[in-house]
Design a protein around this motif. Structure first.
Motif, short mmCIF file in Angstrom:
data_model
loop_
_atom_site.label_atom_id
_atom_site.label_comp_id
_atom_site.label_asym_id
_atom_site.label_seq_id
_atom_site.Cartn_x
_atom_site.Cartn_y
_atom_site.Cartn_z
N ALA A 256 0.81 -1.22 0.00
CA ALA A 256 0.00 0.00 0.00
C ALA A 256 0.85 1.27 0.00
N ALA A 257 2.14 1.15 0.36
CA ALA A 257 2.99 2.34 0.50
C ALA A 257 3.22 3.02 -0.84
N THR A 258 3.33 4.34 -0.81
CA THR A 258 3.58 5.12 -2.02
C THR A 258 5.07 5.18 -2.33
N ILE B 40 -3.69 -3.17 13.69
CA ILE B 40 -3.64 -3.57 12.28
C ILE B 40 -4.96 -3.19 11.58
N ALA B 41 -6.07 -3.36 12.29
CA ALA B 41 -7.37 -2.96 11.73
C ALA B 41 -7.38 -1.45 11.44
N GLU B 42 -6.74 -0.68 12.30
CA GLU B 42 -6.65 0.76 12.06
C GLU B 42 -5.81 1.07 10.82
N ILE C 100 -5.61 2.69 4.93
CA ILE C 100 -5.46 2.35 3.51
C ILE C 100 -6.76 2.64 2.76
N LYS C 101 -7.88 2.28 3.38
CA LYS C 101 -9.19 2.51 2.75
C LYS C 101 -9.51 4.00 2.61
N GLU C 102 -9.11 4.77 3.61
CA GLU C 102 -9.52 6.17 3.66
C GLU C 102 -8.58 7.13 2.93
N ARG D 10 -1.18 9.02 2.28
CA ARG D 10 -1.27 7.58 2.53
C ARG D 10 -0.05 7.10 3.33
N ASP D 11 1.15 7.56 2.89
CA ASP D 11 2.38 7.12 3.57
C ASP D 11 2.45 7.63 5.00
N VAL D 12 2.09 8.89 5.19
CA VAL D 12 2.14 9.43 6.55
C VAL D 12 1.15 8.68 7.45
N GLY D 13 -0.02 8.38 6.91
CA GLY D 13 -1.01 7.59 7.66
C GLY D 13 -0.48 6.21 8.02
#
Ligand code: FE
Ligand code: FE
Length: 176
Positions: free
Chosen positions: A43-45, A90-92, A97-99, A107-110
């Motif tokens: 998922a990482a950019t 992990i659920a967070e 990733i979804k949001e 995305r990466d900072v999240g």
């Protein structure tokens, strides 16, 4: 009460049992993480973050082996328990990733925030385990200390990556 493990026979059993329970929890946590890290890498950019997750997967696998060594030193079969704390974290990460939008610095900072929450859970768990282990075996506490240092290093590395990304993003905004 100098040594909590030998003060009372009953206490000794209770604390060693607690130690083993906590050991099973972190053993479960590391396995859950080994499963989640490839998804986070995917998922990482940025290449840098993808590499950091890839490296930490290798480190995590070594930490799993180190925990197996601890079980062995206790004459116990390695046994894991589902770690609810790390499962929640992990659920967070999945939510992040979804949001967030694929291919963005956001995305990466999240993802880094999610990963650092996990590292902090691990730092707390290994710090406590190492402290308990000091009264059991110096070999065991040394093994746990080694992992504790690795988790701290990972946390620092993630902080530095986040700094770089936030600065790069801010500069881009200045130019826009
Ligand atoms: Fe770990
Ligand atoms: Fe870790």
């Amino acid at each position: 009460m100098k040594n909590p493990f030998t003060a009372l026979k009953k206490d000794k059993l209770v604390l060693i049992d607690l130690f083993k329970e906590e050991l099973r929890d972190i053993y479960g946590a590391e396995q859950q993480l080994a499963e989640a890290l490839p998804r986070m890498k995917e998922a990482a950019t940025s290449q840098d973050l993808a590499l950091a997750f890839e490296d930490h997967l290798q480190v995590t696998q070594d930490q799993i082996k180190r925990l197996e060594k601890v079980f062995e030193l206790l004459n116990e079969k390695p046994d894991s328990k589902k770690c609810k704390g790390v499962a929640g974290l992990i659920a967070e990460a999945e939510e992040v990733i979804k949001e967030t939008t694929e291919g963005t610095a956001t995305r990466d900072v999240g993802l880094i925030i999610s990963a650092q929450k996990v590292e902090h859970y691990e730092i707390a768990a290994y710090g406590s385990l190492r402290q308990l282990a000091m009264s059991i075996s110096s070999e065991i506490s040394a093994l746990l200390e080694e992992t504790l240092q690795e988790e701290k290093e990972t946390d620092m590395l993630l902080s530095n990556l986040a700094d770089m990304m936030i600065n790069a993003d801010a500069q881009k905004e200045d130019q826009d």
